[in-house]
Scaffold this active site. Structure first.
Site, PDB file in Angstrom:
ATOM      1  N   SER A 124       8.741 -69.529 -16.439  1.00 30.89           N
ATOM      2  CA  SER A 124       8.229 -70.089 -15.464  1.00 30.89           C
ATOM      3  C   SER A 124       6.671 -69.926 -15.581  1.00 30.89           C
ATOM      4  O   SER A 124       6.210 -68.925 -15.789  1.00 30.89           O
ATOM      5  CB  SER A 124       8.635 -68.874 -14.283  1.00 30.89           C
ATOM      6  OG  SER A 124       7.789 -69.180 -13.189  1.00 30.89           O
TER       7      SER A 124
ATOM      8  N   HIS B 215      10.436 -74.048 -15.876  1.00 33.60           N
ATOM      9  CA  HIS B 215      10.410 -73.773 -14.411  1.00 33.60           C
ATOM     10  C   HIS B 215       8.985 -73.786 -13.663  1.00 33.60           C
ATOM     11  O   HIS B 215       8.275 -73.128 -14.036  1.00 33.60           O
ATOM     12  CB  HIS B 215      11.275 -72.408 -14.204  1.00 33.60           C
ATOM     13  CG  HIS B 215      11.650 -72.106 -12.942  1.00 33.60           C
ATOM     14  ND1 HIS B 215      12.709 -72.484 -12.178  1.00 33.60           N
ATOM     15  CD2 HIS B 215      10.768 -71.339 -11.984  1.00 33.60           C
ATOM     16  CE1 HIS B 215      12.955 -71.794 -11.379  1.00 33.60           C
ATOM     17  NE2 HIS B 215      11.670 -71.312 -11.131  1.00 33.60           N
TER      18      HIS B 215
ATOM     19  N   ASP C 292       7.340 -73.273 -10.151  1.00 30.57           N
ATOM     20  CA  ASP C 292       7.546 -72.690  -8.811  1.00 30.57           C
ATOM     21  C   ASP C 292       6.319 -73.161  -7.909  1.00 30.57           C
ATOM     22  O   ASP C 292       5.325 -72.800  -7.722  1.00 30.57           O
ATOM     23  CB  ASP C 292       7.261 -71.092  -8.967  1.00 30.57           C
ATOM     24  CG  ASP C 292       8.479 -70.447  -9.427  1.00 30.57           C
ATOM     25  OD1 ASP C 292       9.583 -70.566  -9.209  1.00 30.57           O
ATOM     26  OD2 ASP C 292       7.971 -69.750 -10.594  1.00 30.57           O
TER      27      ASP C 292
ATOM     28  N   MET D 154       4.904 -73.581  -4.104  1.00 29.19           N
ATOM     29  CA  MET D 154       4.992 -72.515  -3.036  1.00 29.19           C
ATOM     30  C   MET D 154       3.837 -73.124  -1.969  1.00 29.19           C
ATOM     31  O   MET D 154       2.786 -73.361  -2.533  1.00 29.19           O
ATOM     32  CB  MET D 154       4.835 -71.079  -3.356  1.00 29.19           C
ATOM     33  CG  MET D 154       5.652 -70.652  -4.484  1.00 29.19           C
ATOM     34  SD  MET D 154       5.257 -68.958  -4.635  1.00 29.19           S
ATOM     35  CE  MET D 154       6.338 -68.506  -6.101  1.00 29.19           C
TER      36      MET D 154
ATOM     37  N   HIS E 286      10.997 -75.906  -8.651  1.00 26.93           N
ATOM     38  CA  HIS E 286      11.695 -75.153  -7.675  1.00 26.93           C
ATOM     39  C   HIS E 286      10.884 -75.151  -6.523  1.00 26.93           C
ATOM     40  O   HIS E 286       9.870 -74.624  -6.418  1.00 26.93           O
ATOM     41  CB  HIS E 286      11.583 -73.717  -8.287  1.00 26.93           C
ATOM     42  CG  HIS E 286      12.272 -72.600  -7.402  1.00 26.93           C
ATOM     43  ND1 HIS E 286      12.152 -71.305  -7.588  1.00 26.93           N
ATOM     44  CD2 HIS E 286      12.896 -72.612  -6.136  1.00 26.93           C
ATOM     45  CE1 HIS E 286      12.855 -70.478  -6.690  1.00 26.93           C
ATOM     46  NE2 HIS E 286      13.162 -71.278  -5.779  1.00 26.93           N
TER      47      HIS E 286
ATOM     48  N   MET F 278       9.779 -73.870  -3.142  1.00 26.36           N
ATOM     49  CA  MET F 278       9.782 -72.869  -2.166  1.00 26.36           C
ATOM     50  C   MET F 278       8.653 -73.574  -1.046  1.00 26.36           C
ATOM     51  O   MET F 278       7.693 -72.946  -0.918  1.00 26.36           O
ATOM     52  CB  MET F 278       9.134 -71.706  -2.657  1.00 26.36           C
ATOM     53  CG  MET F 278      10.227 -71.096  -3.564  1.00 26.36           C
ATOM     54  SD  MET F 278       9.529 -69.970  -4.886  1.00 26.36           S
ATOM     55  CE  MET F 278       9.329 -70.837  -5.866  1.00 26.36           C
TER      56      MET F 278
ATOM     57  N   MET G 230      18.590 -66.663  -6.566  1.00 25.61           N
ATOM     58  CA  MET G 230      17.412 -65.758  -6.570  1.00 25.61           C
ATOM     59  C   MET G 230      17.879 -64.311  -6.887  1.00 25.61           C
ATOM     60  O   MET G 230      18.854 -63.878  -6.146  1.00 25.61           O
ATOM     61  CB  MET G 230      16.778 -65.754  -5.381  1.00 25.61           C
ATOM     62  CG  MET G 230      16.189 -67.392  -5.115  1.00 25.61           C
ATOM     63  SD  MET G 230      14.996 -67.889  -6.510  1.00 25.61           S
ATOM     64  CE  MET G 230      13.520 -66.822  -6.509  1.00 25.61           C
TER      65      MET G 230
ATOM     66  N   PHE H  54       6.921 -64.434  -5.430  1.00 29.28           N
ATOM     67  CA  PHE H  54       6.021 -63.531  -6.361  1.00 29.28           C
ATOM     68  C   PHE H  54       6.923 -63.563  -7.634  1.00 29.28           C
ATOM     69  O   PHE H  54       7.919 -63.164  -7.800  1.00 29.28           O
ATOM     70  CB  PHE H  54       5.297 -62.633  -5.894  1.00 29.28           C
ATOM     71  CG  PHE H  54       4.432 -62.625  -4.471  1.00 29.28           C
ATOM     72  CD1 PHE H  54       3.127 -62.869  -4.515  1.00 29.28           C
ATOM     73  CD2 PHE H  54       5.268 -62.303  -3.417  1.00 29.28           C
ATOM     74  CE1 PHE H  54       2.590 -63.010  -3.716  1.00 29.28           C
ATOM     75  CE2 PHE H  54       4.426 -62.752  -2.247  1.00 29.28           C
ATOM     76  CZ  PHE H  54       3.244 -63.153  -2.354  1.00 29.28           C
TER      77      PHE H  54
ATOM     78  N   GLY I  17       7.334 -61.300 -11.415  1.00 27.78           N
ATOM     79  CA  GLY I  17       7.023 -59.514 -11.637  1.00 27.78           C
ATOM     80  C   GLY I  17       7.897 -58.858 -10.561  1.00 27.78           C
ATOM     81  O   GLY I  17       7.332 -57.501 -10.702  1.00 27.78           O
TER      82      GLY I  17
ATOM     83  N   ASP J 106      17.131 -66.722 -10.947  1.00 25.09           N
ATOM     84  CA  ASP J 106      15.454 -66.785 -11.056  1.00 25.09           C
ATOM     85  C   ASP J 106      15.190 -65.631 -10.440  1.00 25.09           C
ATOM     86  O   ASP J 106      15.253 -65.306  -9.172  1.00 25.09           O
ATOM     87  CB  ASP J 106      15.246 -68.029 -10.359  1.00 25.09           C
ATOM     88  CG  ASP J 106      13.759 -68.112 -10.297  1.00 25.09           C
ATOM     89  OD1 ASP J 106      12.977 -67.486 -11.130  1.00 25.09           O
ATOM     90  OD2 ASP J 106      13.384 -69.088  -9.457  1.00 25.09           O
ATOM     91  N   GLY J 107      14.290 -64.726 -11.135  1.00 25.88           N
ATOM     92  CA  GLY J 107      13.633 -63.614 -10.748  1.00 25.88           C
ATOM     93  C   GLY J 107      14.072 -62.348 -11.251  1.00 25.88           C
ATOM     94  O   GLY J 107      15.206 -62.112 -11.092  1.00 25.88           O
ATOM     95  N   GLY J 108      13.244 -61.607 -11.755  1.00 27.00           N
ATOM     96  CA  GLY J 108      13.623 -60.241 -12.390  1.00 27.00           C
ATOM     97  C   GLY J 108      14.272 -60.136 -13.597  1.00 27.00           C
ATOM     98  O   GLY J 108      14.700 -59.260 -14.110  1.00 27.00           O
TER      99      GLY J 108
ATOM    100  N   GLY K  22       9.521 -65.568 -16.137  1.00 31.66           N
ATOM    101  CA  GLY K  22       8.324 -65.472 -15.783  1.00 31.66           C
ATOM    102  C   GLY K  22       7.464 -64.412 -16.817  1.00 31.66           C
ATOM    103  O   GLY K  22       7.105 -64.584 -17.698  1.00 31.66           O
TER     104      GLY K  22
HETATM  105  C1  DX5 Z   1       9.793 -66.310  -7.636  1.00 28.39           C
HETATM  106  C2  DX5 Z   1       9.940 -67.435  -8.424  1.00 28.39           C
HETATM  107  C3  DX5 Z   1      10.215 -66.999  -9.818  1.00 28.39           C
HETATM  108  C4  DX5 Z   1       9.197 -66.089 -10.743  1.00 28.39           C
HETATM  109  C5  DX5 Z   1      10.062 -65.494 -11.840  1.00 28.39           C
HETATM  110  O1  DX5 Z   1       9.454 -66.794  -6.370  1.00 28.39           O
HETATM  111  O2  DX5 Z   1      10.761 -68.372  -8.155  1.00 28.39           O
HETATM  112  O3  DX5 Z   1      10.486 -68.200 -10.695  1.00 28.39           O
HETATM  113  O4  DX5 Z   1       8.241 -66.971 -10.963  1.00 28.39           O
HETATM  114  O5  DX5 Z   1       9.125 -64.586 -12.431  1.00 28.39           O
HETATM  115  P1  DX5 Z   1       9.706 -63.335 -12.901  1.00 28.39           P
HETATM  116  O6  DX5 Z   1      10.733 -63.485 -14.067  1.00 28.39           O
HETATM  117  O7  DX5 Z   1       8.623 -62.529 -13.442  1.00 28.39           O
HETATM  118  O8  DX5 Z   1      10.641 -62.514 -11.899  1.00 28.39           O
HETATM  119 ZN    ZN Z   2      11.474 -70.053  -9.368  1.00 26.69          ZN
END
Ligand code: DX5
Ligand code: ZN
Length: 229
Positions: free
Chosen positions: A13, A38, A40, A42, A71, A73, A142, A148, A150, A180-182, A202
């Site tokens: 990401s 990927h 993001d 927003m 993605h 958002m 998700m 965000f 991290g 996606d995420g964490g 990410g």
């Molecule tokens: C969160 C995003 C993710 C994010 C992933 O809203 O959709 O794609 O950037 O970042 P990490 O892998 O650090 O959680």
């Molecule tokens: Zn994402």
């Protein structure tokens, strides 16, 4: 356990990369064997954060030939699908919690020659997306609340992934199940065991001070063999 016939894809990401040096971030990820990027998007309304729009996607498109997983958002995806398809979005994933008729949005994404995707936030049950699954090419589950990079992986995501994999397999179609995420060396293996085949990364690629190449290698090994001891 079934992963369908889908192969494992690592999708860095770019939200976690240095925006002033995206070329290096892209090149390093390609060298590390990334299978997609990927992106993001927003809007400061659907989520509390603002990231970037079509202009940045277009710039990234010029630097890589890997598929771009967009993605969205954003509150009103119908207003922007055309633009993101035009600048090179291979997959256009809209949130089920966003406004609009998602069945129509999926049809529209296909008409634009993109792969339609649906993203689902942690508090939304899979029943909300179930009837759409036969029509999409990617389901993004998700692992954190969108907005965000991290953040810490929400543990119940693993069960949601397993349930999603079953529903996807039932369609008889080959659909990517993305997490996606964490995602880290610790969480990626359990997501893989639950049937995820597409891993958005990410901070675990760009945010831990190590090289993206090394990080991607370690993530791939962890997914294949389980977490490091
Ligand atoms: C969160 C995003 C993710 C994010 C992933 O809203 O959709 O794609 O950037 O970042 P990490 O892998 O650090 O959680
Ligand atoms: Zn994402």
């Amino acid at each position: 356990m079934s992963h369908g016939e889908k192969s494992v894809v690592l999708a860095p990401s770019l939200l976690s990369a240095d925006f002033a040096d995206l070329s290096s971030a892209i090149q390093a990820a390609e060298e590390g064997g990334a299978g997609a990027f990927h992106l993001d998007v927003m809007d400061g309304h659907f989520v509390p954060n603002i990231s970037f729009g079509p202009a940045l996607v277009k710039a990234v498109r010029r630097r890589t030939s890997l598929p771009l997983d967009i993605h969205l958002m954003i509150s009103e995806p119908e207003k922007y699908l055309g633009e993101f398809a035009k600048v090179g979005g291979a997959t256009l994933a809209m949130h089920i919690e966003s406004q609009g008729d998602h069945r129509k949005l999926i049809t529209e994404a296909r008409r634009l020659n993109a792969r339609p995707g649906i993203a689902i936030s942690p508090d939304t049950p899979l029943s909300r997306v179930e009837s759409l699954l036969p029509e999409i090419d990617e389901l993004i589950v998700m692992g954190v609340y969108p907005g965000f990079s991290g953040q810490k992986y929400i543990p119940s995501t693993t069960d949601k992934l397993a349930a999603a994999r079953k529903l996807l397999d039932r369609t008889g179609r080959s659909i990517d199940l993305s997490i996606d995420g964490g995602i880290t060396l610790e969480t990626a293996p359990s997501a893989a065991r639950s049937g995820a085949n597409f891993f958005v990364c990410g901070n675990s690629v760009y945010g831990n001070g190590k090289s993206p190449q090394d990080n991607l290698g370690e993530l791939r090994r962890a997914i294949a063999q389980g977490p490091p001891r």
